[in-house]
Each structure stands twice: as structure tokens, then as C-alpha cells.
Design an enzyme around this catalytic site. Structure first.
Site, PDB file in Angstrom:
ATOM      1  N   SER A  65       0.873  -1.271   0.101  1.00 15.36           N
ATOM      2  CA  SER A  65       0.078   0.110   0.069  1.00 15.36           C
ATOM      3  C   SER A  65       0.658   1.284   0.017  1.00 15.36           C
ATOM      4  O   SER A  65       0.052   2.338  -0.286  1.00 15.36           O
ATOM      5  CB  SER A  65      -1.116   0.052   1.194  1.00 15.36           C
ATOM      6  OG  SER A  65      -0.253  -0.014   2.137  1.00 15.36           O
ATOM      7  N   LYS A 138       0.930   4.805   6.682  1.00 18.33           N
ATOM      8  CA  LYS A 138       0.278   5.503   5.743  1.00 18.33           C
ATOM      9  C   LYS A 138       1.029   6.695   5.827  1.00 18.33           C
ATOM     10  O   LYS A 138       1.652   7.135   6.749  1.00 18.33           O
ATOM     11  CB  LYS A 138      -1.105   5.620   5.987  1.00 18.33           C
ATOM     12  CG  LYS A 138      -2.138   4.273   6.125  1.00 18.33           C
ATOM     13  CD  LYS A 138      -2.004   3.591   4.774  1.00 18.33           C
ATOM     14  CE  LYS A 138      -2.908   2.162   4.899  1.00 18.33           C
ATOM     15  NZ  LYS A 138      -2.695   1.214   3.636  1.00 18.33           N
TER      16      LYS A 138
END
Length: 260
Positions: A65, A138
Site C-alpha cells: 500500500s 500510511k
């Protein structure tokens, strides 16, 4: 004529006595050596535990990701202490505990207790990261109070009405230029963050968790710290780029200073 009496001869030491006298110092020497080794190991474990708890932790990357900033199986170090004093900034790469519902239930079979115990020992000295699968990594896009919108006419995200150019770190599929395939318009609540993956079209981040109890926002209390260094593999060793310059023109939200 008197007879001179001679003193009784002292018994000569036997071979067994000499061997015992030699073995005992050697045995004491080995015991002292083993004691010193155990003390050194204990001190090393305690220091590593303190470092892991309050200063730096190691994690590995289980998914793609954050490509191409972070690759699968990269091992990273996370700074736990600096953000406690200076807070977080837009662009920071953070590791955080699942706010609830972001990660699927684990399907990993239970491992033998011996394996669990061995990995726990390795984690104390930073050689293993058994809880990496329970955390996410993230990039911070929105701080508390920020108004984050996607997308403008040329596919850019805007933060507090200022467009940000993320082409330096976002991974786009061929033919795509929009920073997100999904539109959103959010204002980040107090004590929360809005986070996105750099592999923007393959990241289950804040955008995809708006139906969860947390509405896609990450509580700052869930953040372990800021990732700052790739330590493995060696050919990727180096500091991470937060790209703070991308957000340099973003004003602080009304009633805030733009950092947390």
C-alpha cells in the site's frame, strides 16, 4: 648417649587432592564468566526493552500500500519519542494500530508456544516485529481541523483549499493522473488524522474506511510513531522522505496551527 628425635614427616599431598585444588578455581572461573555473561545479556535486554518502549521500534511492511516509498518485506524503524514533543506534520509516514475494522480478521494458524516465545525474545532486542500485522503504515494528508477534498479539476487533492502536487511519491496506474479514484470531502476532527497510502489505487486507507465507527479517521492516540529509516534490505537502507515541501503552502486550519 641420647637419641635425637626427628619431627614426624608431613604427609605428602595425594594426586587426588592436587586435582581437586586445580578443578575448584577453574570451576569458580567458569561460574564467574557465566554470571558476567548473564548480567550482560540481561542489561542488553533491559536497554533494548526501554528503547523499544519509549524511543524506537522496528516494523516490517506486510503489504504494497505504500509502494514505491516502502516495499513488501521492508524493515523500518519508527521514532516514538520525537512526535511526543513536536507532534506530527502533513507528509509524515506513520505507523498506527488498527482503529477498528481496517484490517481483516487474522487467518494465520496458531503457532507453537516455543515459536511464539522465541519471537518474543527476538522482539525485545529489535530482531523481530511480531505485531507488524496488527499495525498499518500510511502518509498523513490531513491534520486536525484540516479540510481535505478530492479532487480538483486536474485531479489534485486540496488541503484547506490549497492543491498539493503529490507526483513525487504517489504511485499511479498507467494512464491515471488523479490522486484518488474516489472522491471525498472531509474535515478532520480534533485528535484525529486523515491518512492515505502512496500506492493510492491499491491502498485501503482513510477513504475506504469511512463506513467504520471511526469514519476513516485515525486517532492520534493510536499512532505508534513516525517511520524514518529503512533498515532492510541493505540495498534500500536510507532515510525516508516525508516530502514536507509538498504541503509548504497549506495554511493552518482555522483555530489551529497546522501541526499535531
Amino acid at each position: 648417649m641420647t637419641t635425637e628425635k626427628s619431627a614426624p614427616a608431613e604427609p605428602s599431598p595425594t594426586a587426588g587432592t592436587e586435582a581437586t585444588a586445580t578443578i575448584q578455581p577453574r570451576r569458580r572461573g567458569w561460574l564467574i564468566f557465566l554470571r558476567d555473561v548473564l548480567v550482560i545479556i540481561l542489561i542488553a535486554v533491559l536497554v533494548s526493552l526501554v528503547v523499544k518502549t519509549f524511543l524506537v521500534r522496528s516494523f516490517y511492511i506486510p503489504s504494497g500500500s505504500m509502494e514505491d516509498t516502502l516495499l513488501i518485506k521492508d524493515r523500518i524503524l519508527v521514532d516514538e519519542i520525537t512526535p511526543r514533543f513536536n507532534g506530527y506534520d502533513r507528509g509524515d509516514i506513520v505507523v498506527f494500530r488498527d482503529p477498528g475494522g481496517w484490517l481483516p480478521p487474522s487467518t494465520e494458524p496458531a503457532r507453537p508456544p516455543v515459536v511464539e516465545a522465541f519471537e518474543w525474545v527476538l522482539s525485545l532486542v529489535g530482531l523481530a516485529a511480531p505485531d507488524s500485522d496488527d499495525h498499518l503504515v500510511k502518509r498523513i494528508i490531513g491534520l486536525p481541523g484540516d479540510h481535505v477534498v478530492c479532487c480538483n479539476a486536474i485531479g489534485q487533492i486540496t488541503v484547506n483549499d490549497v492543491p498539493i502536487d503529490e507526483t513525487d511519491y504517489v504511485k499511479f496506474p498507467p494512464g491515471e493522473t488523479a490522486a484518488s479514484a474516489d472522491a471525498f470531502d472531509v474535515t478532520v476532527p480534533d485528535g484525529k488524522l486523515w491518512v492515505l497510502g502512496d500506492n493510492r489505487y491499491r491502498s485501503k486507507d482513510s477513504r475506504y474506511n469511512t463506513d467504520q465507527p471511526g469514519k476513516g479517521f485515525v486517532p492520534i492516540d493510536n499512532v505508534v510513531g513516525r517511520a524514518f529509516l529503512v533498515t532492510w534490505p541493505f540495498d534500500r537502507f536510507g532515510l525516508l522522505d516525508f516530502h514536507h515541501e509538498v504541503f509548504a503552502g497549506v495554511p493552518a486550519p482555522e483555530g489551529g496551527d497546522g501541526s499535531q
